[in-house]
Design a protein around this motif. Structure first.
Motif, PDB file in Angstrom:
ATOM      1  N   ASN A 106       1.121  -5.702  17.074  1.00  0.00           N
ATOM      2  CA  ASN A 106       1.991  -5.967  16.148  1.00  0.00           C
ATOM      3  C   ASN A 106       2.706  -7.513  16.276  1.00  0.00           C
ATOM      4  O   ASN A 106       3.842  -7.694  16.606  1.00  0.00           O
ATOM      5  N   ARG A 107       1.668  -8.215  15.981  1.00  0.00           N
ATOM      6  CA  ARG A 107       1.837  -9.881  15.797  1.00  0.00           C
ATOM      7  C   ARG A 107       2.002 -10.142  14.273  1.00  0.00           C
ATOM      8  O   ARG A 107       0.949 -10.034  13.858  1.00  0.00           O
ATOM      9  N   PHE A 108       3.188 -10.620  13.804  1.00  0.00           N
ATOM     10  CA  PHE A 108       3.434 -10.869  12.529  1.00  0.00           C
ATOM     11  C   PHE A 108       2.914  -9.596  11.541  1.00  0.00           C
ATOM     12  O   PHE A 108       2.040  -9.645  10.982  1.00  0.00           O
ATOM     13  N   THR A 109       3.876  -8.574  11.527  1.00  0.00           N
ATOM     14  CA  THR A 109       3.642  -7.311  10.914  1.00  0.00           C
ATOM     15  C   THR A 109       3.496  -7.398   9.440  1.00  0.00           C
ATOM     16  O   THR A 109       4.148  -8.356   8.926  1.00  0.00           O
ATOM     17  N   ILE A 110       3.225  -6.361   8.761  1.00  0.00           N
ATOM     18  CA  ILE A 110       3.339  -6.435   7.240  1.00  0.00           C
ATOM     19  C   ILE A 110       4.642  -6.805   6.943  1.00  0.00           C
ATOM     20  O   ILE A 110       5.185  -7.539   6.312  1.00  0.00           O
ATOM     21  N   ASN A 111       5.640  -5.832   7.331  1.00  0.00           N
ATOM     22  CA  ASN A 111       6.930  -6.153   7.048  1.00  0.00           C
ATOM     23  C   ASN A 111       7.837  -7.333   7.161  1.00  0.00           C
ATOM     24  O   ASN A 111       8.166  -7.985   6.482  1.00  0.00           O
ATOM     25  N   LEU A 165       6.387  -9.657   4.551  1.00  0.00           N
ATOM     26  CA  LEU A 165       6.922  -9.440   3.499  1.00  0.00           C
ATOM     27  C   LEU A 165       8.443  -9.943   3.265  1.00  0.00           C
ATOM     28  O   LEU A 165       8.780 -10.582   2.189  1.00  0.00           O
ATOM     29  N   ASP A 166       9.032  -9.575   4.172  1.00  0.00           N
ATOM     30  CA  ASP A 166      10.455 -10.201   4.406  1.00  0.00           C
ATOM     31  C   ASP A 166      10.654 -11.574   4.475  1.00  0.00           C
ATOM     32  O   ASP A 166      11.649 -12.105   3.711  1.00  0.00           O
ATOM     33  N   LYS A 167       9.647 -12.106   4.937  1.00  0.00           N
ATOM     34  CA  LYS A 167       9.621 -13.935   4.907  1.00  0.00           C
ATOM     35  C   LYS A 167       9.244 -14.550   3.891  1.00  0.00           C
ATOM     36  O   LYS A 167       9.783 -15.619   3.483  1.00  0.00           O
ATOM     37  N   GLU A 168       8.121 -14.030   3.083  1.00  0.00           N
ATOM     38  CA  GLU A 168       7.563 -14.802   2.390  1.00  0.00           C
ATOM     39  C   GLU A 168       7.537 -14.239   0.870  1.00  0.00           C
ATOM     40  O   GLU A 168       7.006 -14.662  -0.293  1.00  0.00           O
ATOM     41  N   TYR A 169       8.298 -12.915   0.783  1.00  0.00           N
ATOM     42  CA  TYR A 169       8.045 -12.550  -0.751  1.00  0.00           C
ATOM     43  C   TYR A 169       9.763 -12.099  -0.874  1.00  0.00           C
ATOM     44  O   TYR A 169      10.334 -11.846   0.098  1.00  0.00           O
ATOM     45  N   ILE A 170      10.044 -11.983  -2.349  1.00  0.00           N
ATOM     46  CA  ILE A 170      11.385 -11.520  -2.575  1.00  0.00           C
ATOM     47  C   ILE A 170      11.067 -10.500  -3.946  1.00  0.00           C
ATOM     48  O   ILE A 170      10.367 -11.051  -4.715  1.00  0.00           O
ATOM     49  N   GLU A 171      11.632  -9.590  -4.145  1.00  0.00           N
ATOM     50  CA  GLU A 171      11.583  -8.809  -5.204  1.00  0.00           C
ATOM     51  C   GLU A 171      12.366  -9.136  -6.533  1.00  0.00           C
ATOM     52  O   GLU A 171      13.380  -9.777  -6.421  1.00  0.00           O
TER      53      GLU A 171
END
Length: 214
Positions: free
Chosen positions: A126-131, A134-140
Motif C-alpha cells: 500500500n504505497r500510494f494506493t488507488i484512493n 484519486l483524492d490528490k490528483e482528481y476531482i469529480e
C-alpha cells in the motif's frame, strides 16, 4: 470517490532518478524518487519520501533494483477533472506554471475524464494506493468544491505570494529601523540624565575609558 476497476496489470519497474530537494516553506529536506519501466526507463510516476532514505534509494537506482507497480485502468462513477502535478511536468503534459491547476485542452477548456490510468501499489504494497492518488490528483465534476479548482491559476497565485513576501519584508525592515531609532532616542535621553561620574563608569564598563583619559 466511487469507481470501477476495468483492467489491471503488474509492470516491472525501477528507480530512474533520485533527487534530494528542499521544501521552500520550512527548508526541510525530502527525496523525490522517480519510477520508470524496467526495460525502457519510461517515466511512470514519482513519490516523495523522507530525507533519510536518500542514500538507500540512490544505491537502488545505481544497481537497477527490480520493483513492481500496478497499471490500473479506472472508470469513476462520475466524470472527473485531473489536477496537474509534477508527474505531468515530467510527462510533458504541462509546465510548472500550471501545477495544481485543472488540466485544460488547447482551447483552455477543462478536460473531463470518464476513464483514467494510474500507477499504484508499489511492490504489491500500500504505497500510494488507488484512493490516495484519486483524492490528490482528481476531482469529480459535481463536487461542491470543484469551482475552487476551476478558478485556481497557479501563476496568479505565485505572483500574489511574491507580492505578499515583498510587503512582509518591507514591513520587517520598517519595524527594524523604527526599533533602532527608538533605541537611539532612549540612549540619548539616558545619557542626558547621567552626571559626569556616571558617564565615566559606563565608559569604563564598555572599555572606553580612554575617552576620559583613563
Amino acid at each position: 470517490m466511487k469507481y470501477q476497476i476495468i483492467h489491471r496489470l503488474i509492470w516491472d519497474c525501477r528507480l530512474i532518478d533520485v533527487q534530494l530537494r528542499t521544501n521552500r516553506s520550512n527548508l526541510s529536506k525530502f527525496v523525490v524518487a522517480k519510477l520508470g519501466k524496467y526495460d525502457t526507463g519510461e517515466f511512470l510516476r514519482s513519490v516523495n519520501l523522507h530525507e533519510r532514505s536518500y542514500n538507500a534509494l540512490l544505491s537502488e537506482m545505481q544497481v537497477r533494483k527490480y520493483h513492481t507497480i500496478e497499471r490500473i485502468v479506472i472508470r469513476p462513477q462520475n466524470n472527473v477533472y485531473h489536477i496537474l502535478t509534477w508527474d505531468d511536468v515530467d510527462r510533458g503534459i504541462c509546465t510548472r506554471e500550471h501545477l495544481n491547476e485543472v488540466q485544460r485542452d488547447n482551447e483552455d477548456k477543462p478536460v473531463m475524464f470518464n476513464q483514467i490510468i494510474i500507477f499504484a501499489n508499489l511492490d504489491k504494497l500500500n504505497r500510494f494506493t488507488i484512493n490516495e492518488i484519486l483524492d490528490k490528483e482528481y476531482i469529480e465534476i459535481n463536487s461542491p468544491i470543484v469551482q475552487n479548482y476551476l478558478n485556481f491559476n497557479n501563476r496568479q497565485c505565485f505572483l500574489r505570494q511574491q507580492e505578499e513576501n515583498r510587503r512582509k519584508q518591507q514591513e520587517d525592515y520598517d519595524q527594524m529601523m523604527s526599533d533602532l531609532y527608538d533605541a537611539y532616542e532612549q540612549a540619548k535621553l539616558s545619557d542626558m540624565d547621567m552626571n559626569d561620574e556616571d558617564r565615566i563608569m559606563v565608559a569604563l564598563e564598555n572599555g572606553e575609558g580612554e575617552l576620559y583619559g583613563l
